[in-house]
Design a protein around this motif. Structure first.
Motif, short mmCIF file in Angstrom:
data_model
loop_
_atom_site.label_atom_id
_atom_site.label_comp_id
_atom_site.label_asym_id
_atom_site.label_seq_id
_atom_site.Cartn_x
_atom_site.Cartn_y
_atom_site.Cartn_z
N GLN A 263 0.84 -1.20 0.00
CA GLN A 263 0.00 0.00 0.00
C GLN A 263 0.87 1.25 0.00
O GLN A 263 0.56 2.23 -0.68
N ALA B 216 2.11 1.71 -3.45
CA ALA B 216 1.09 2.25 -4.34
C ALA B 216 0.91 3.74 -4.09
O ALA B 216 0.85 4.54 -5.03
N LEU B 217 0.84 4.13 -2.83
CA LEU B 217 0.68 5.55 -2.51
C LEU B 217 1.81 6.37 -3.12
O LEU B 217 1.61 7.45 -3.67
N LYS B 218 3.02 5.80 -3.04
CA LYS B 218 4.16 6.52 -3.60
C LYS B 218 4.04 6.59 -5.11
O LYS B 218 4.34 7.62 -5.73
N ALA B 219 3.58 5.49 -5.71
CA ALA B 219 3.45 5.48 -7.16
C ALA B 219 2.46 6.54 -7.62
O ALA B 219 2.62 7.13 -8.68
N PHE B 220 1.44 6.82 -6.81
CA PHE B 220 0.46 7.83 -7.20
C PHE B 220 0.96 9.24 -6.96
O PHE B 220 0.30 10.20 -7.29
N GLY B 221 2.11 9.34 -6.33
CA GLY B 221 2.65 10.67 -6.14
C GLY B 221 2.52 11.22 -4.73
O GLY B 221 2.70 12.40 -4.51
N TYR B 222 2.19 10.36 -3.77
CA TYR B 222 2.25 10.82 -2.39
C TYR B 222 3.70 10.89 -1.98
O TYR B 222 4.49 10.00 -2.29
N SER B 223 4.07 11.97 -1.33
CA SER B 223 5.48 12.13 -0.98
C SER B 223 5.80 11.35 0.29
O SER B 223 4.90 10.98 1.06
N ASN B 224 7.07 11.13 0.51
CA ASN B 224 7.52 10.44 1.72
C ASN B 224 6.97 11.12 2.97
O ASN B 224 6.59 10.47 3.93
N GLU C 194 4.25 12.97 3.27
CA GLU C 194 2.81 12.74 3.47
C GLU C 194 2.56 11.35 4.05
O GLU C 194 1.72 11.16 4.93
N PRO D 45 9.72 2.69 -4.15
CA PRO D 45 8.39 2.12 -4.41
C PRO D 45 8.45 0.83 -5.23
O PRO D 45 7.66 -0.09 -5.00
#
Ligand code: ATP
Ligand code: MG
Lengths: 787, 240
Positions: free
Chosen positions: A296, A299-307, A309, A389
């Motif tokens: 998860q 995936a969050l990182k792949a969508f562009g959530y930063s470290n 966040e 990621p």
């Protein structure tokens, strides 16, 4: 609400069992911190305002008799702000309903106006009228212990004359926050009271016109206290001064200060244990969660959530748990503080104890728990969000099992399959097993420390009044009387053994160190009072030389064989020398002992005694006390043992309350650690366990794999907890060591077994809660899902 | 349909290598890959297991960095991007679809999509994205309440909802049966056609290549062949 926050709350709900267990541990830590700290600050500020409003003095001195004019010279000492001269005298009281005589301390009250220092807080009635004989204002503790009302009368022997005292008012004073009789160790408010009487009445009764025998000073800011004391002693020496001392040796203030010191320690040690355990639990729980959510996170990182966040997301989850714990902790802490303050209220008398939970204390407590919690999870979060990621998208490689050491030694052949699995799991992650053990051990230690106070006090009392002092009563005379006078005591009907003693007020000096105390001269026959060291071994009292309490020797920096200078503080006030021939490692006070004859010789006086310890035939107390009350030379009769029993009785209830708190706390930790470990283990090994169920293992067998590990760790933890608990007791007894008490390091076997039983039960309870999870393992779902 | 000469270059990679070090052994996942991807084209990446397809896609998507070589995204040199620039790049430009869906199990279909639209610049409404993949009915269901194909469609909705410039799909049909696979591919196809999103799809199934403009084969970390399809068929017409 943002989707990520929704995830946070759902994750939290999913792990609610663990979250509650951890929050409870945090809550306990904060509660103890807030409870103890706010009690500490409430007491401190109550004391401060009391001292300030009622002008508590800073330097004290008692003397025999000095003309009033001397006070001007004292006021001229640089650094002295105010001077209050007084007359203080003893009185023997016949309290209705009390067989033994009580002792009163009469303090003069100015005929006009208020005292310059040590003012009185009037609670009831009025001030005594200077023109009426026998009117007194009584201290509140004595009044309430004996059920007096304004208007009540007491018979007393003053200066050898029987007089009736009328209580016209009730008050309290900053000098007597606790009242302890000179030479006593415990407050005995039933048999010892403080009274204020108009100065002219005191002068008349004690033939003290134009004179005083006690002085109290306050100092200017920045004054040199030591220098003031030195000069005061010099001025008062010709008038029979016993030596001036500052507030730090004032017995009432001392008692309160020691208590505050104890509170300070209590506010720090248990909370650090709780918060460390909580940090560990948060770490374990979060590490497991991060492993489960590896993909998860990817995936969050792949969508562009930063470290950042993602880091905040998990920190937020932990933060919510801590916040929950903090709220519970603040509520519990205020309650604890309130009940602790009311407990102290019974022992210490302040006009106002405004219990108030300071918001700053709460903030510090909450801040500390956030800090420790975040430290506990920081590394785990950081390493989890740092995985690239792409990497996180690949499942974690299967854990690396190795044959354990025991297996390599070949011992495993005696073990069946289940213990073998437990063993491997333990040896695979020894650090985690060790931390779990440590967590449970701390719960055990808390129970031991909690009971230690009681064990130690009980031991001290048993020691002091069971082994060391075995008299029924101690009789003191107004002044030293020839030993012949003892025969009259022996002839009192009902008195058994009589052991005389001589007590000489002195200042012992060794090099730059000095201390005011009294030398007790003891007779050859010492059955009622034995000189015992802390091992309960009799210490010999040679026919020459001084035996010092080890605490006194430490203050003077003196050793056996050294010669100490003795400045006698009575009579001709000679200065003598004597060698120290022994030390006695006792529990209380700063005593010095000498052979009775050697002391008389040192004083160059005929055989005289200051009092005697006596035994009383059972059933004869009444008659004995009645006769003693009427004997003019008798200044007082003390019954320390009875006093202690009374003191302990009122203490027992509070002990019980404290013990309840303690058991709750220990259980919270034990349950928190065991439940969390079991939950994490269940989550980590759910697949494995479900597989075992599929291939035919019973529920019992499967749970025994999971819980066997924890049972084993709990068994290891108990002895470790004993050791930690004992270590903490040692630390506490050292840290709380004062001149008034040395706390013996005694932990009763029953304390150990009580701790072991509570911990086992708590572990069993949490194991059973998790076992429900094992019973409901969904074999199909677990096997279908991909980990 | 050949690539028009004036088509804009979206990705250009030169001499990409990727080496994984695992203790003593090093695995060469990519050994000198040159590749271009153009605006609005749909390519299919084929190759044996272990040939480096995922590695290449991950590098293009900014999930991983090459060991050597250069990658340009619209003439920006990605190999120079910092960690936070990569994050911003993924956030603003890329939509991912993974082989194992990677939905957040604690969030409903709608919330899984919202997770992405909330941080995007010009997203669709989550509901609309789910409608595109035919899932309006299942919007408030959790992943555990959906079949594999439905979950994968949620994953596609999640990837397209932010209206990305590129859509990268790693074996989107790998775990699905024929019919569901086709539904999923249809969704991807639609996005490519209607929004003009540059799309790369990894697959093991060479039948799927028929819907691509170009088919690139990887072989042991290198480009084996690049074919241009003259005629492109829709997902619905695919025939396993
Ligand atoms: N994180 C990693 N650590 C070590 N080796 C890796 C890692 N990721 C990939 N590899 C190796 O790199 C090579 C290429 O992997 P990659 O995942 O790109 O293959 P693939 O073409 O996607 O295969 P598949 O079709 O099975 O998904 C493989 O040999 C793989 O074992
Ligand atoms: Mg792959």
């Amino acid at each position: 609400m943002r989707a990520l926050n929704r995830k946070l709350f759902r994750d939290l709900f999913h792990m609610r069992g663990q979250a509650i267990a951890i929050a409870a541990v945090i809550a306990c830590g904060i509660a103890v911190f807030i409870g103890a700290q706010s009690t500490l600050w409430s007491l401190k500020s109550a004391r401060e305002t009391y001292y300030e409003r009622y002008r508590f003095s800073e330097v004290f001195s008692t003397l025999k008799r000095a003309p009033n004019a001397i006070t001007d010279r004292i006021a001229d000492i640089p650094g002295v702000a105010k001077v209050q001269d007084r007359i203080i005298k003893g009185v023997t009281l016949d309290v209705p309903g009390l067989l033994e005589p009580a002792v009163g301390k009469l303090i003069s009250y100015p005929d006009r106006g208020e005292p310059v220092l040590n003012d009185i807080h009037l609670l009831m009635g009025r001030l005594p009228d200077p023109l009426r004989t026998g009117e007194v204002l009584a201290e509140e503790a004595f009044v309430s212990e004996n059920g007096f009302q304004p208007g009540d009368k007491i018979e007393g022997v003053m200066n050898g004359r029987l007089q009736t005292l009328t209580i016209v008012g009730v008050g309290m004073s900053p000098e007597y926050v606790t009242t302890i009789q000179p030479g006593g160790m415990w407050p005995d408010d039933k048999r010892f009271g403080i009274f204020w009487m108009p100065r002219r009445q005191m002068e008349a009764a004690f033939e003290m016109e134009g004179a005083f025998n006690d002085i109290a000073l306050s100092l200017l800011p920045g004054a040199n206290e030591k220098e003031v004391i030195r000069r005061l002693d010099r001025i008062l020496a010709p008038y029979g001064s016993l030596g001036a001392f500052a507030r730090d040796l004032h017995i009432s203030d001392r008692f309160v200060s020691d208590e505050l010191k104890q509170l300070q320690i209590m506010s720090l040690i248990p909370p650090s244990i709780f918060l460390s355990v909580a940090a560990f639990l948060l770490n374990v729980a979060l590490r497991r969660l991060l492993t489960l959510q590896r993909e998860q996170i990817a995936a969050l990182k792949a969508f562009g959530y930063s470290n950042r966040e993602i880091g905040f997301h998990y920190a937020g989850l932990i933060g919510l748990i801590i916040a929950g714990g903090s709220i519970m902790g603040c509520i519990l802490g205020s309650y604890m503080g309130r009940s602790m303050t009311s407990m102290y209220d019974e022992f210490y008398r302040f006009p106002t104890t405004l219990f108030r939970v300071d918001i700053r204390i709460m903030l510090v407590g909450v801040g500390l728990s956030f800090l420790s919690g975040m430290i506990g999870v920081f590394a785990a979060v950081r390493s989890a969000i740092r995985i690239p990621p792409a990497e996180a998208m690949r499942p974690e490689p299967p854990p690396n099992y190795e044959p354990s050491l025991i297996e390599r030694l070949g011992w495993h052949k005696i073990l069946s399959q289940v213990p073998r699995m437990i063993l491997r799991e333990l040896t695979r992650r020894p650090a985690k097993a060790a931390m779990t053990t440590l967590g449970i051990a701390f719960a055990c230690a808390i129970l031991i420390v909690g009971n230690f106070g009681k064990d130690a006090v009980m031991y001290m009392i048993d020691f002091q009044y069971g082994l060391q002092e075995r008299q029924d009563a101690t009789v003191t005379f107004y002044e030293a009387v020839p030993s012949r006078a003892l025969s009259s005591l022996k002839h009192v009907e009902g008195v058994g053994t009589v052991e005389p003693f001589r007590s000489v007020p002195v200042r012992l000096r060794y090099g730059q160190f000095s201390r005011q105390t009294a030398i007790q001269g003891l007779g050859e026959q010492r059955d009622l009072f034995r000189l015992l060291d802390s091992e309960a071994l009799e210490v010999p009292l040679p026919s020459e030389g001084l035996v010092l309490s080890a605490a006194l020797a430490k203050i003077l920096h003196i050793h056996t064989g050294d010669t100490v200078t003795i400045e006698v503080l009575e009579g001709e006030r000679p200065t003598r020398k004597s060698s120290v021939v022994g030390l006695v490692d006792d529990f209380a006070g700063t005593a010095a002992y000498m052979d009775l004859r050697a002391l008389n010789h040192l004083m160059r006086e005929p055989p005289v005694v200051s009092g005697a310890r006596i035994t009383i035939e059972s059933g004869r107390d009444d008659a004995v006390f009645r006769e003693l009350k009427e004997t003019p030379v008798v200044a007082g009769v003390t019954l320390q043992r009875v006093a202690v029993e009374g003191f302990m009785e009122s203490f027992a209830e509070n002990l019980l309350r404290m013990r309840m708190f303690n058991v709750t706390f220990a259980c919270v930790i034990a349950v928190g650690v065991v439940y969390n470990s079991a939950r994490v283990a269940l989550s980590e090994r759910g697949r494995e366990l479900a597989t075992l169920r599929v291939i035919g293992f019973t529920r019992g067998e499967v749970s025994s794999i999971l819980l066997g590990e924890l049972a084993f760790l709990t068994c290891c933890a108990i002895p470790v907890g004993f050791a930690i608990g004992y270590g903490l007791c040692l630390f506490i007894s050292t840290a709380l060591e004062t001149e008034l008490y040395r706390i013996p390091l005694v932990v009763n076997p029953s304390t150990f077994s009580f701790a072991a039983i509570v911990i086992s039960l708590a572990a069993l309870f949490s194991g059973l809660m998790v076992r429900r999870g094992v019973d409901h393992l969904d074999m199909v779902a677990v096997l279908k899902s991909r980990e | 349909m050949p690539v028009p000469d004036d088509a804009e270059l979206v990705y250009e990679a030169r001499d990409l290598t990727k080496v994984y070090h695992m203790g003593e052994v090093s695995v060469h996942a990519l050994r000198g890959v040159d590749i271009q991807l153009y605006e609005s084209e749909l390519i299919v990446l084929l190759g044996h297991s272990g040939s480096g397809k995922s590695t290449l896609l991950n590098i293009l998507g900014g999930l991983d960095v090459p060991s050597s070589g250069e990658v340009f995204y619209r003439s920006q040199k990605m190999s120079d991007f910092s960690e936070s620039e990569l994050t911003r790049y993924r956030r603003e430009h890329v939509g991912f679809v993974f082989q194992f869906y990677n939905l957040i199990p604690s969030l409903t279909a709608r919330e899984n999509v919202a997770l992405v639209t909330e941080i995007a610049n010009d997203p669709m409404k989550p509901e609309d994205a789910l409608a595109l993949v035919d899932l309006e009915e299942r919007m408030d269901h959790f992943p555990s309440q959906m079949s594999g194909g439905e979950q994968q469609r949620v994953a596609i909705a999640r990837a397209i909802a932010k209206q990305p410039d590129v859509l990268l799909c790693d074996e989107p049909t790998g775990a699905l049966d024929l019919e569901t696979g086709i539904k999923v591919l249809e969704a991807i196809d639609n996005v490519n056609k209607e929004l003009g999103t540059t799309t790369a799809v990894i697959t093991h199934n060479s039948v799927i290549s028929a819907m691509a403009h170009r088919v690139i084969r990887l072989h042991d970390g290198q480009i084996g062949s690049v074919e241009e399809n003259d005629t492109v068929i829709t997902a619905k017409e695919l025939n396993w």
